[in-house]
Design an enzyme around this catalytic site. Sequence first.
Site, PDB file in Angstrom:
ATOM      1  N   ASN A  97       0.839  -1.198   0.000  1.00 42.14           N
ATOM      2  CA  ASN A  97       0.000   0.000   0.000  1.00 42.14           C
ATOM      3  C   ASN A  97       0.875   1.250   0.000  1.00 42.14           C
ATOM      4  O   ASN A  97       2.105   1.145  -0.018  1.00 42.14           O
ATOM      5  CB  ASN A  97      -0.954  -0.013   1.198  1.00 42.14           C
ATOM      6  CG  ASN A  97      -0.193  -0.111   2.500  1.00 42.14           C
ATOM      7  OD1 ASN A  97       0.574   0.781   2.850  1.00 42.14           O
ATOM      8  ND2 ASN A  97      -0.363  -1.224   3.213  1.00 42.14           N
ATOM      9  N   ASP A 117      -4.202  -6.233   4.843  1.00 39.03           N
ATOM     10  CA  ASP A 117      -5.236  -7.062   5.475  1.00 39.03           C
ATOM     11  C   ASP A 117      -5.302  -8.450   4.860  1.00 39.03           C
ATOM     12  O   ASP A 117      -5.807  -9.385   5.474  1.00 39.03           O
ATOM     13  CB  ASP A 117      -6.602  -6.381   5.336  1.00 39.03           C
ATOM     14  CG  ASP A 117      -6.693  -5.143   6.237  1.00 39.03           C
ATOM     15  OD1 ASP A 117      -6.134  -5.203   7.346  1.00 39.03           O
ATOM     16  OD2 ASP A 117      -7.290  -4.140   5.812  1.00 39.03           O
ATOM     17  N   PRO A 133      -2.907 -11.921  10.114  1.00 42.09           N
ATOM     18  CA  PRO A 133      -3.254 -11.770  11.544  1.00 42.09           C
ATOM     19  C   PRO A 133      -3.402 -10.298  11.901  1.00 42.09           C
ATOM     20  O   PRO A 133      -2.654  -9.458  11.403  1.00 42.09           O
ATOM     21  CB  PRO A 133      -2.052 -12.386  12.266  1.00 42.09           C
ATOM     22  CG  PRO A 133      -0.955 -12.454  11.269  1.00 42.09           C
ATOM     23  CD  PRO A 133      -1.563 -12.494   9.909  1.00 42.09           C
ATOM     24  N   ASP A 134      -4.398  -9.974  12.726  1.00 41.56           N
ATOM     25  CA  ASP A 134      -4.559  -8.587  13.177  1.00 41.56           C
ATOM     26  C   ASP A 134      -3.621  -8.372  14.366  1.00 41.56           C
ATOM     27  O   ASP A 134      -3.881  -8.832  15.481  1.00 41.56           O
ATOM     28  CB  ASP A 134      -6.018  -8.320  13.566  1.00 41.56           C
ATOM     29  CG  ASP A 134      -6.264  -6.834  13.803  1.00 41.56           C
ATOM     30  OD1 ASP A 134      -5.363  -6.154  14.367  1.00 41.56           O
ATOM     31  OD2 ASP A 134      -7.334  -6.341  13.424  1.00 41.56           O
ATOM     32  N   ILE A 135      -2.528  -7.670  14.110  1.00 43.62           N
ATOM     33  CA  ILE A 135      -1.487  -7.509  15.128  1.00 43.62           C
ATOM     34  C   ILE A 135      -2.002  -6.688  16.309  1.00 43.62           C
ATOM     35  O   ILE A 135      -1.847  -7.067  17.470  1.00 43.62           O
ATOM     36  CB  ILE A 135      -0.251  -6.829  14.497  1.00 43.62           C
ATOM     37  CG1 ILE A 135       0.245  -7.669  13.320  1.00 43.62           C
ATOM     38  CG2 ILE A 135       0.847  -6.617  15.524  1.00 43.62           C
ATOM     39  CD1 ILE A 135       1.207  -6.965  12.397  1.00 43.62           C
ATOM     40  N   LYS A 153     -14.030   0.867  16.260  1.00 46.28           N
ATOM     41  CA  LYS A 153     -12.761   0.124  16.290  1.00 46.28           C
ATOM     42  C   LYS A 153     -12.157   0.122  17.687  1.00 46.28           C
ATOM     43  O   LYS A 153     -11.591  -0.875  18.130  1.00 46.28           O
ATOM     44  CB  LYS A 153     -11.766   0.774  15.317  1.00 46.28           C
ATOM     45  CG  LYS A 153     -11.260  -0.193  14.280  1.00 46.28           C
ATOM     46  CD  LYS A 153     -10.492   0.495  13.192  1.00 46.28           C
ATOM     47  CE  LYS A 153     -11.271   0.459  11.885  1.00 46.28           C
ATOM     48  NZ  LYS A 153     -10.562   1.076  10.775  1.00 46.28           N
TER      49      LYS A 153
END
Length: 405
Positions: A210, A279, A305-307, A337
Amino acid sequence: MNRSCRGRTLVGVTGGIAAYKSAELVRLLRRRDHEVQVVMTESATRFVSPLTFQALSGRTVRTSLWDEAGEAAMGHIELARWADRILVAPASADFLAKLNTGLADDLLATLCLVAECPLWVAPAMNRSMWRHPATQANVKSLQLRGVKILGPAEGEQACGETGPGRMLAPEEILSSLEAELQAGPLQGTRVMVTAGPTREAIDPVRYISNRSSGKMGYAVAQAAREAGAVVTLVTGPTVLTPPQVTKLVRVESAGEMYEAVMKWVEGQDIFIATAAVADYAPVEKEKNKIKKKPETIQLELTRTPDILASVAALENKPFTVGFAAETRSLAQYAREKLVRKNLDMIAANIVGEKQGFEVEDNALDVFWPGGETHLSLSSKLTLARRLIGLVAERYEARNSTENTR
Ligand code: CTP
């Protein structure tokens, strides 16, 4: 780490009569709440016994690259990463020369070459050795590389001569070290920051990524350090020069960033996730470059994985700060969030409209349970300093609420 703890100091002792003064230095460091690991060179052990340092530091002293028991407990690379700072006292003329040329023929020299944390040296040698152009050139070059030189002091020397070359007194070494550590509102805390984009390999030459430049994350790491924190920066690939931090861990993919964060997060007081983590990543990385096909191709992606959420779910979670980039409904998404990921704070910005990625200036809306504030458009470093001020305030407030419970 509690707020009085000064972090992990690796004390290197090289050969010289001043080695006996380092025993007192280690005692003082321990009394001031430093965790201390002593590493001695072979010639240092001829002046003082490793047992003396073991008793004072409370840890087995390391003396050799070939010490199997020590390497099995903590390998030399791991040992270099463990340290928040390295302090070599006394540093002999020979050791300064080694350090300058990058020789790595013993454990201490190897650690200094591997370590990315701040390095301090307290030279001690005969006055002629100190004044010799070779030593002076080594010292200048080390200084240019950011090594902090403490002393030497002038006075009567062990050899009977008088002049510069005495190691500074342990109390003076300690106060120089502590002056540096007593900077701002985050003094005595450990802060971990993630920064930059991640790259998810498709094949050996292509990846998904990105537009994050890493600027905001690097600014946050720098601001935390200026505020006195011991900073660990876990960064994806960027073209920027990273700020001076205690520990720098470079990663490529979201998976690697997750591994690095999980490896080093224990003992961190504050975690700030500025990284623009991909993501999704390709399910499989092709071994060879994918060749052109006539029409369309399919790429199967899987969630990374969502760190941030994983850190926030830890039993002893640090004060956890997330970032959110939104194109609309900023406050609503950010607040959602904050709750969904169990965060202590979230900093949100609108992307698009000449803000966010690849620009110099930014603005942030910051939310925490029961409060919010707006940090107006300014340079990323100014913004980061204001954000860190806010983090320190909320972190302090959370701690005092917990303490009065
Ligand atoms: N983050 C993370 N690990 C991931 C993804 C995101 O640590 N795999 C962190 C980022 O560093 C950032 C925050 O989570 O602090 C962003 O949250 P996320 O839900 O990914 O935000 P968006 O990408 O904006 O989410 P959404 O797609 O829900 O808008």
